[in-house]
Scaffold this motif. Sequence first.
Motif, PDB file in Angstrom:
ATOM      1  N   SER A   1       0.839  -1.045  -0.052  1.00 14.31           N
ATOM      2  CA  SER A   1      -0.069  -0.041   0.076  1.00 14.31           C
ATOM      3  C   SER A   1       0.746   1.046  -0.021  1.00 14.31           C
ATOM      4  N   LEU A   2       1.846   1.446   0.617  1.00 19.37           N
ATOM      5  CA  LEU A   2       2.937   2.154   0.611  1.00 19.37           C
ATOM      6  C   LEU A   2       3.433   2.528  -0.641  1.00 19.37           C
ATOM      7  N   LEU A   3       3.860   1.400  -1.309  1.00 23.67           N
ATOM      8  CA  LEU A   3       4.360   1.513  -2.552  1.00 23.67           C
ATOM      9  C   LEU A   3       3.470   1.999  -3.821  1.00 23.67           C
ATOM     10  N   HIS A   4       2.012   1.867  -3.449  1.00 21.52           N
ATOM     11  CA  HIS A   4       0.925   2.328  -4.328  1.00 21.52           C
ATOM     12  C   HIS A   4       0.177   3.221  -3.912  1.00 21.52           C
ATOM     13  N   ASP A   5       0.629   4.255  -3.052  1.00 22.02           N
ATOM     14  CA  ASP A   5      -0.132   5.438  -2.504  1.00 22.02           C
ATOM     15  C   ASP A   5      -1.587   5.005  -1.999  1.00 22.02           C
ATOM     16  N   LYS A   6      -1.739   4.082  -1.193  1.00 22.13           N
ATOM     17  CA  LYS A   6      -3.182   3.869  -0.695  1.00 22.13           C
ATOM     18  C   LYS A   6      -3.405   4.382   0.809  1.00 22.13           C
TER      19      LYS A   6
END
Length: 438
Positions: A109-114
């Motif tokens: 989620s951090l790597l995909h801006d969630k």
Amino acid sequence: MRNRRALALGLTVTALLAGSLPATASAAHRAAPGQGTPAAQNATRCPQLSKDLTWYGHNRAKLQRTIDERGTCGNPGLADGHGRAPVAAFDWDNTMTKNDVTDATIEWSLLHDKVLRPARWRDTSKWLTPAADRALTTACGTSVPVGAPLPTSTDADCADEILEIRGEARTMGGEEAFAGTWNHRHTVPEYAWVPQLFAGHTDAELRSYAAAGRKAALAAPVGSTQKIGTHTVPAYVRYYAQQKDLVRTLRRAGFDVYIVSAGSEPVTEVWSESVGFDRDHTIAIRSLLDHGKITYGMQGCGDVPDSKGEAIPYIDGKRCWINQEIFHIKGAEAWRLQDPAHRIALGGGDADTDVTFVNDATGAHLAINRNKNELMCRGYDNADDRWVVNPMFIEPLPRKSGGYPCATAAYINTDGVLGPVRRPDGTVVPDQRDRIHG
């Protein structure tokens, strides 16, 4: 608020009682492998654990004895529906899998801006310190509108601060991230903070992030890592083949098998369903919903009401959730040790968060060795001769240098102060060497 277990009353009523162990079975359980009960002697008729999968020492035989004693082989009435189904319960992260699926979801989620920007970070947790609020506000900024995704894929400072607080309960500057009063055997703020990070999303959205993280983690090579901010974290997760086989064999032997996890429930469900666990057999932190969206609140347990995380499935909280959801024991009584007929037959875990429910099991206590003090003290002390200690099946840890401080500082008291681990009769467990390891 979700209460899906009401739909499962008809399915689980036969699992209300785990059944007390016959006196003859207790003696048989202590027999050396190759000896044992009539059920064990007729093993060809009993569901069997795979002999192609490696267990430490005689652990497979120990678990098989419990399956034979408690399942359809030792209790023919179970096969025709007239008996009471024994219950088995397992933790998920690092018990059913190698590596933590909650962390895998956060990292994806951090790597995909969630992660959505909260109005104020201090609102996310009732225990978040002013220092953590300042650190998060500084690192993640205020230019992103409230409720919009934080650019954590490119903002290393923001991702770093979130990972450090989640993993170490401190800021990147080394200050305590959580403070105040809580029952340290009912909850831990950094665990409760995980579903709070996903406030504003729906359960379905969180499940989709968990599914994407699962796909990436299963594809990554064993042993691989990835870098998020300045944190180097595992990139992979694997299901343990031995645990999948154990669950499959238990089911074939008539056991009612559950997962009880201190992770977020939608995340755990995504991973558990491929091992045949439906939503009614997956128990984890349940967020309260507002118009279908996750909030900072969570369902309570026993006599602890809904709150911002006062009673999650953590240490004694796992006992409460098992008693409440599986055995339908309500109120303050759900926190207490029950009679053998209202306890699980087999429990498995890897950490101190699992120690109470694993210790409650009446047939076998499976401890995956991750060098966690209270769990390993009870496992090595083996007070009832029913503990099964096994190294991690993938990349096991080496021997813990110095052993475990069982006599002085391995038990987590309700105020967080460490003390001696005691047996049911009040005697102190002596310090233990780490004897079963990679």
